[in-house]
Motif scaffolding. Structure first.
Motif, PDB file in Angstrom:
ATOM      1  N   GLY A   1       0.826  -1.216   0.000  1.00 27.19           N
ATOM      2  CA  GLY A   1       0.000   0.000   0.000  1.00 27.19           C
ATOM      3  C   GLY A   1       0.853   1.255   0.000  1.00 27.19           C
ATOM      4  O   GLY A   1       0.536   2.241  -0.685  1.00 27.19           O
ATOM      5  N   SER A   2       1.955   1.230   0.739  1.00 25.74           N
ATOM      6  CA  SER A   2       2.875   2.374   0.754  1.00 25.74           C
ATOM      7  C   SER A   2       3.532   2.578  -0.617  1.00 25.74           C
ATOM      8  O   SER A   2       3.737   3.709  -1.050  1.00 25.74           O
ATOM      9  CB  SER A   2       3.959   2.176   1.814  1.00 25.74           C
ATOM     10  OG  SER A   2       3.402   2.175   3.098  1.00 25.74           O
ATOM     11  N   VAL A   3       3.854   1.492  -1.285  1.00 24.72           N
ATOM     12  CA  VAL A   3       4.424   1.592  -2.632  1.00 24.72           C
ATOM     13  C   VAL A   3       3.391   2.199  -3.591  1.00 24.72           C
ATOM     14  O   VAL A   3       3.727   3.050  -4.431  1.00 24.72           O
ATOM     15  CB  VAL A   3       4.921   0.214  -3.134  1.00 24.72           C
ATOM     16  CG1 VAL A   3       5.303   0.260  -4.602  1.00 24.72           C
ATOM     17  CG2 VAL A   3       6.094  -0.259  -2.285  1.00 24.72           C
ATOM     18  N   ALA A   4       2.129   1.782  -3.458  1.00 22.84           N
ATOM     19  CA  ALA A   4       1.069   2.355  -4.302  1.00 22.84           C
ATOM     20  C   ALA A   4       0.918   3.849  -4.016  1.00 22.84           C
ATOM     21  O   ALA A   4       0.764   4.657  -4.944  1.00 22.84           O
ATOM     22  CB  ALA A   4      -0.252   1.621  -4.057  1.00 22.84           C
ATOM     23  N   ALA A   5       0.988   4.218  -2.737  1.00 21.31           N
ATOM     24  CA  ALA A   5       0.903   5.637  -2.377  1.00 21.31           C
ATOM     25  C   ALA A   5       2.104   6.407  -2.932  1.00 21.31           C
ATOM     26  O   ALA A   5       1.971   7.565  -3.349  1.00 21.31           O
ATOM     27  CB  ALA A   5       0.820   5.792  -0.864  1.00 21.31           C
ATOM     28  N   ALA A   6       3.270   5.776  -2.963  1.00 20.75           N
ATOM     29  CA  ALA A   6       4.461   6.416  -3.529  1.00 20.75           C
ATOM     30  C   ALA A   6       4.273   6.684  -5.022  1.00 20.75           C
ATOM     31  O   ALA A   6       4.665   7.746  -5.528  1.00 20.75           O
ATOM     32  CB  ALA A   6       5.689   5.541  -3.296  1.00 20.75           C
ATOM     33  N   LEU A   7       3.671   5.723  -5.718  1.00 20.09           N
ATOM     34  CA  LEU A   7       3.409   5.907  -7.150  1.00 20.09           C
ATOM     35  C   LEU A   7       2.452   7.078  -7.374  1.00 20.09           C
ATOM     36  O   LEU A   7       2.684   7.925  -8.233  1.00 20.09           O
ATOM     37  CB  LEU A   7       2.840   4.614  -7.744  1.00 20.09           C
ATOM     38  CG  LEU A   7       2.512   4.654  -9.231  1.00 20.09           C
ATOM     39  CD1 LEU A   7       3.781   4.904 -10.048  1.00 20.09           C
ATOM     40  CD2 LEU A   7       1.865   3.358  -9.661  1.00 20.09           C
ATOM     41  N   VAL A   8       1.390   7.137  -6.566  1.00 20.47           N
ATOM     42  CA  VAL A   8       0.440   8.252  -6.684  1.00 20.47           C
ATOM     43  C   VAL A   8       1.140   9.564  -6.341  1.00 20.47           C
ATOM     44  O   VAL A   8       0.923  10.587  -6.997  1.00 20.47           O
ATOM     45  CB  VAL A   8      -0.791   8.014  -5.773  1.00 20.47           C
ATOM     46  CG1 VAL A   8      -1.678   9.250  -5.717  1.00 20.47           C
ATOM     47  CG2 VAL A   8      -1.589   6.819  -6.261  1.00 20.47           C
ATOM     48  N   SER A   9       1.992   9.547  -5.336  1.00 16.46           N
ATOM     49  CA  SER A   9       2.729  10.750  -4.935  1.00 16.46           C
ATOM     50  C   SER A   9       3.667  11.218  -6.048  1.00 16.46           C
ATOM     51  O   SER A   9       3.855  12.419  -6.247  1.00 16.46           O
ATOM     52  CB  SER A   9       3.526  10.473  -3.660  1.00 16.46           C
ATOM     53  OG  SER A   9       4.300  11.585  -3.309  1.00 16.46           O
ATOM     54  N   PHE A  10       4.246  10.275  -6.755  1.00 19.49           N
ATOM     55  CA  PHE A  10       5.136  10.627  -7.863  1.00 19.49           C
ATOM     56  C   PHE A  10       4.347  11.282  -9.001  1.00 19.49           C
ATOM     57  O   PHE A  10       4.808  12.251  -9.613  1.00 19.49           O
ATOM     58  CB  PHE A  10       5.862   9.378  -8.362  1.00 19.49           C
ATOM     59  CG  PHE A  10       6.897   9.654  -9.403  1.00 19.49           C
ATOM     60  CD1 PHE A  10       8.105  10.240  -9.050  1.00 19.49           C
ATOM     61  CD2 PHE A  10       6.674   9.346 -10.737  1.00 19.49           C
ATOM     62  CE1 PHE A  10       9.070  10.516 -10.009  1.00 19.49           C
ATOM     63  CE2 PHE A  10       7.629   9.611 -11.702  1.00 19.49           C
ATOM     64  CZ  PHE A  10       8.836  10.198 -11.339  1.00 19.49           C
ATOM     65  N   LEU A  11       3.155  10.741  -9.280  1.00 14.41           N
ATOM     66  CA  LEU A  11       2.321  11.273 -10.366  1.00 14.41           C
ATOM     67  C   LEU A  11       1.581  12.542  -9.971  1.00 14.41           C
ATOM     68  O   LEU A  11       1.397  13.448 -10.781  1.00 14.41           O
ATOM     69  CB  LEU A  11       1.328  10.207 -10.831  1.00 14.41           C
ATOM     70  CG  LEU A  11       1.946   8.931 -11.419  1.00 14.41           C
ATOM     71  CD1 LEU A  11       0.865   7.891 -11.691  1.00 14.41           C
ATOM     72  CD2 LEU A  11       2.730   9.253 -12.677  1.00 14.41           C
ATOM     73  N   PHE A  12       1.106  12.603  -8.717  1.00 16.54           N
ATOM     74  CA  PHE A  12       0.329  13.743  -8.222  1.00 16.54           C
ATOM     75  C   PHE A  12       0.914  14.197  -6.883  1.00 16.54           C
ATOM     76  O   PHE A  12       0.375  13.870  -5.819  1.00 16.54           O
ATOM     77  CB  PHE A  12      -1.144  13.354  -8.031  1.00 16.54           C
ATOM     78  CG  PHE A  12      -1.775  12.754  -9.257  1.00 16.54           C
ATOM     79  CD1 PHE A  12      -2.182  13.559 -10.314  1.00 16.54           C
ATOM     80  CD2 PHE A  12      -1.960  11.379  -9.362  1.00 16.54           C
ATOM     81  CE1 PHE A  12      -2.761  13.007 -11.443  1.00 16.54           C
ATOM     82  CE2 PHE A  12      -2.541  10.817 -10.489  1.00 16.54           C
ATOM     83  CZ  PHE A  12      -2.942  11.634 -11.533  1.00 16.54           C
ATOM     84  N   PRO A  13       2.002  14.956  -6.905  1.00 13.07           N
ATOM     85  CA  PRO A  13       2.714  15.297  -5.671  1.00 13.07           C
ATOM     86  C   PRO A  13       1.905  16.115  -4.664  1.00 13.07           C
ATOM     87  O   PRO A  13       2.167  16.048  -3.468  1.00 13.07           O
ATOM     88  CB  PRO A  13       3.915  16.101  -6.149  1.00 13.07           C
ATOM     89  CG  PRO A  13       3.852  16.195  -7.610  1.00 13.07           C
ATOM     90  CD  PRO A  13       2.653  15.475  -8.083  1.00 13.07           C
ATOM     91  N   ASP A  14       0.914  16.859  -5.108  1.00 11.40           N
ATOM     92  CA  ASP A  14       0.157  17.702  -4.184  1.00 11.40           C
ATOM     93  C   ASP A  14      -1.103  17.039  -3.649  1.00 11.40           C
ATOM     94  O   ASP A  14      -1.784  17.611  -2.792  1.00 11.40           O
ATOM     95  CB  ASP A  14      -0.225  19.021  -4.876  1.00 11.40           C
ATOM     96  CG  ASP A  14       1.012  19.836  -5.222  1.00 11.40           C
ATOM     97  OD1 ASP A  14       2.015  19.722  -4.481  1.00 11.40           O
ATOM     98  OD2 ASP A  14       0.974  20.587  -6.221  1.00 11.40           O
TER      99      ASP A  14
END
Length: 144
Positions: A32-45
């Motif tokens: 789940g943290s890896v998935a959140a990292a991917l979202v954070s990379f694509l949508f940092p805000d």
């Protein structure tokens, strides 16, 4: 520091802790943290989106893999050696005081153990119950 890096650090910590715990629940949080990292990379805000995606992935993995794990454990050829430990005799390696852990050797394995009785080193014991990683023992011969 970038948000996705923080998510990956959290995933790494969860993975290391999971290696010691062997429960798979922390592994799902790690993914789940890896998935959140991917979202954070694509949508940092989009911090809320990151948390929601990470939580949803961990929740889905937890819910849907529980039946799969039960099915695998029930399948032919799977053998949980820890179940067979109940009723076996062992030797106290490190003294056990009620309310505190000691260590007991059963066969070739050493287990953390508890007991309602005070047990000294080198006493013979019988395993009466097993948790995930801790066994409960009684003095050999007490009722056996």
């Amino acid at each position: 520091m970038e948000g996705w890096i923080l998510w990956l650090i959290a995933a790494g910590i969860l993975l290391v802790v999971e290696m010691f715990a062997l429960t798979f629940y922390l592994l799902w949080l790690c993914i789940g943290s890896v998935a959140a990292a991917l979202v954070s990379f694509l949508f940092p805000d989009a911090i809320i989106l990151q948390v929601v995606v990470g939580s949803a992935v961990a929740l889905v993995l937890t819910v849907f893999t529980k039946p799969l794990a039960a099915k695998l454990r029930g399948s032919r050829g799977f053998r949980d050696t820890g179940v067979e430990i109940v009723g076996r005799q062992g030797i106290v390696v490190e003294a056990i005081v009620p309310g505190r852990y000691g260590q007991v050797k059963v066969g070739g394995d050493t287990w953390s153990a508890t007991s309602a009785q005070a047990l000294g080193k080198d006493e013979a014991v019988m395993v009466i119950r097993r948790g995930n990683t801790i066994i409960e023992v009684e003095r050999w011969g007490d009722g056996y």
